[in-house]
Write a protein that holds these residues in place. Structure first.
Motif, PDB file in Angstrom:
ATOM      1  N   PHE A 244      -2.604  -1.395 -11.030  1.00  0.00           N
ATOM      2  CA  PHE A 244      -2.004  -1.044 -12.317  1.00  0.00           C
ATOM      3  C   PHE A 244      -0.984   0.086 -12.169  1.00  0.00           C
TER       4      PHE A 244
ATOM      5  N   ASN B 177       7.732  -1.123 -12.778  1.00  0.00           N
ATOM      6  CA  ASN B 177       8.470  -1.388 -14.016  1.00  0.00           C
ATOM      7  C   ASN B 177       9.473  -0.272 -14.292  1.00  0.00           C
TER       8      ASN B 177
ATOM      9  N   TYR C 142       0.817   0.635  -9.478  1.00  0.00           N
ATOM     10  CA  TYR C 142       1.985   0.000  -8.856  1.00  0.00           C
ATOM     11  C   TYR C 142       2.799  -0.755  -9.898  1.00  0.00           C
ATOM     12  N   MET C 143       2.124  -1.481 -10.765  1.00  0.00           N
ATOM     13  CA  MET C 143       2.811  -2.246 -11.803  1.00  0.00           C
ATOM     14  C   MET C 143       3.610  -1.313 -12.720  1.00  0.00           C
ATOM     15  N   LYS C 144       2.984  -0.230 -13.157  1.00  0.00           N
ATOM     16  CA  LYS C 144       3.656   0.703 -14.064  1.00  0.00           C
ATOM     17  C   LYS C 144       4.847   1.380 -13.383  1.00  0.00           C
TER      18      LYS C 144
END
Length: 88
Positions: free
Chosen positions: A70, A77, A72-74
Motif C-alpha cells: 500500500f 501514484n 508503494y502504491m501511494k
C-alpha cells in the motif's frame, strides 16, 4: 505513458527504483532480521501471548509486506502525478 523528455523518464525510473530498494530493505530487515537474526532477543518480549520473534517470523513480516504494498502504491501514484504519467 508518455514523458515530456528523456530526462524526465530517467528521473522517474530513478525515483521508482530508489523507492523499490528502500521498501525491499525494510521488508528484508523485518522478515529476515526480526524473524531469523534477532529472534533470540525478540523472543524475550511477549506479544499477544506469543514470543515476538516467533510472531514476526509467522505473522509480522506478512503484515509488513502488505503494508509495504500500500505504501508503494501511494508513493508511486504521487511519483506518477509528479511526472504527468498518472492514470486517468
Amino acid at each position: 505513458m508518455a514523458f515530456k523528455n528523456e530526462g524526465d523518464q530517467k528521473a522517474y525510473w530513478n525515483e521508482n527504483l530508489s523507492l523499490l530498494f528502500k521498501l525491499l530493505i525494510v521488508w528484508f530487515v523485518v522478515s529476515f532480521g526480526a524473524g531469523i537474526i534477532f529472534v533470540e532477543v525478540l523472543n524475550q518480549i511477549q506479544f499477544f501471548g506469543f514470543k515476538l520473534g516467533f510472531w514476526f517470523a509467522q505473522q509480522g513480516s506478512i503484515y509488513v509486506f502488505v503494508a509495504l504494498i500500500f505504501i508503494y502504491m501511494k508513493k508511486m501514484n504521487a511519483i506518477d502525478k509528479k511526472y504527468g504519467v498518472e492514470e486517468e
